[in-house]
Design a protein around this motif. Structure first.
Motif, PDB file in Angstrom:
ATOM      1  N   ARG A   8       0.863  -1.182   0.000  1.00 36.44           N
ATOM      2  CA  ARG A   8       0.000   0.000   0.000  1.00 36.44           C
ATOM      3  C   ARG A   8       0.900   1.232   0.000  1.00 36.44           C
ATOM      4  N   LEU A   9       0.728   2.100  -0.997  1.00 36.62           N
ATOM      5  CA  LEU A   9       1.508   3.319  -1.083  1.00 36.62           C
ATOM      6  C   LEU A   9       0.793   4.482  -0.407  1.00 36.62           C
ATOM      7  N   SER A  10      -0.517   4.461  -0.448  1.00 38.88           N
ATOM      8  CA  SER A  10      -1.379   5.420   0.246  1.00 38.88           C
ATOM      9  C   SER A  10      -2.729   4.733   0.421  1.00 38.88           C
ATOM     10  N   PRO A  11      -3.691   5.365   1.094  1.00 39.29           N
ATOM     11  CA  PRO A  11      -4.941   4.642   1.396  1.00 39.29           C
ATOM     12  C   PRO A  11      -5.603   3.951   0.207  1.00 39.29           C
ATOM     13  N   LYS A  12      -5.548   4.507  -0.978  1.00 38.15           N
ATOM     14  CA  LYS A  12      -6.194   3.871  -2.133  1.00 38.15           C
ATOM     15  C   LYS A  12      -5.245   3.682  -3.316  1.00 38.15           C
ATOM     16  N   VAL A  13      -3.956   3.599  -3.037  1.00 40.38           N
ATOM     17  CA  VAL A  13      -2.963   3.378  -4.096  1.00 40.38           C
ATOM     18  C   VAL A  13      -2.083   2.197  -3.691  1.00 40.38           C
ATOM     19  N   PHE A  14      -1.965   1.217  -4.589  1.00 47.72           N
ATOM     20  CA  PHE A  14      -1.251  -0.022  -4.297  1.00 47.72           C
ATOM     21  C   PHE A  14      -0.246  -0.330  -5.387  1.00 47.72           C
ATOM     22  N   LEU A  15       0.885  -0.908  -4.980  1.00 44.59           N
ATOM     23  CA  LEU A  15       1.910  -1.373  -5.908  1.00 44.59           C
ATOM     24  C   LEU A  15       1.866  -2.888  -5.942  1.00 44.59           C
ATOM     25  N   LEU A  16       1.655  -3.461  -7.121  1.00 39.46           N
ATOM     26  CA  LEU A  16       1.644  -4.905  -7.312  1.00 39.46           C
ATOM     27  C   LEU A  16       2.943  -5.292  -8.003  1.00 39.46           C
ATOM     28  N   MET A  17       3.727  -6.133  -7.339  1.00 35.19           N
ATOM     29  CA  MET A  17       5.022  -6.546  -7.867  1.00 35.19           C
ATOM     30  C   MET A  17       4.983  -8.032  -8.238  1.00 35.19           C
ATOM     31  N   PRO A  18       5.296  -8.362  -9.490  1.00 31.78           N
ATOM     32  CA  PRO A  18       5.360  -9.774  -9.882  1.00 31.78           C
ATOM     33  C   PRO A  18       6.457 -10.514  -9.120  1.00 31.78           C
ATOM     34  N   ALA A  19       6.344 -11.822  -9.065  1.00 30.14           N
ATOM     35  CA  ALA A  19       7.334 -12.664  -8.379  1.00 30.14           C
ATOM     36  C   ALA A  19       8.723 -12.401  -8.931  1.00 30.14           C
ATOM     37  N   GLY A  20       9.705 -12.386  -8.020  1.00 33.04           N
ATOM     38  CA  GLY A  20      11.089 -12.229  -8.419  1.00 33.04           C
ATOM     39  C   GLY A  20      11.549 -10.796  -8.558  1.00 33.04           C
ATOM     40  N   MET A  21      10.658  -9.857  -8.355  1.00 32.71           N
ATOM     41  CA  MET A  21      11.043  -8.442  -8.444  1.00 32.71           C
ATOM     42  C   MET A  21      11.102  -7.870  -7.044  1.00 32.71           C
ATOM     43  N   ALA A  22      12.119  -7.085  -6.775  1.00 33.40           N
ATOM     44  CA  ALA A  22      12.276  -6.464  -5.464  1.00 33.40           C
ATOM     45  C   ALA A  22      11.402  -5.217  -5.379  1.00 33.40           C
ATOM     46  N   THR A  23      10.774  -5.031  -4.228  1.00 34.25           N
ATOM     47  CA  THR A  23      10.001  -3.826  -3.989  1.00 34.25           C
ATOM     48  C   THR A  23      10.951  -2.665  -3.779  1.00 34.25           C
TER      49      THR A  23
END
Length: 79
Positions: free
Chosen positions: A58-73
């Motif tokens: 969660r980046l903010s209350p209604k903003v999300f980052l989806l990261m595929p497998a194998g990728m670093a956040t």
């Protein structure tokens, strides 16, 4: 490359899934959606990242980052 999507309705969940499944990180900006519809997107995204062994932040209350497998956040400075 990170794809930023600002869906206008739940029918656009298809786009979130498409980019995530192709290995593209997705920023899902739900700020324009009513809370009930935003919750549907979060539920969809949670299932997507769990099933594909990715990660969701969660980046903010209604903003999300989806990261595929194998990728670093990317590191964030929360200070």
């Amino acid at each position: 490359m990170i794809k930023t999507l600002r869906p206008q309705n739940y029918n656009e969940a298809l786009h979130v899934g498409h980019f995530f499944r192709t290995g593209t990180p997705v920023v899902m900006d739900l700020t324009e959606l009513p809370d009930a519809e935003a919750k549907q997107f979060v539920d969809f995204a949670a299932g997507l990242v769990f099933g594909r062994r990715g990660d969701m932040d969660r980046l903010s209350p209604k903003v999300f980052l989806l990261m595929p497998a194998g990728m670093a956040t990317p590191a964030r400075d929360d200070a």
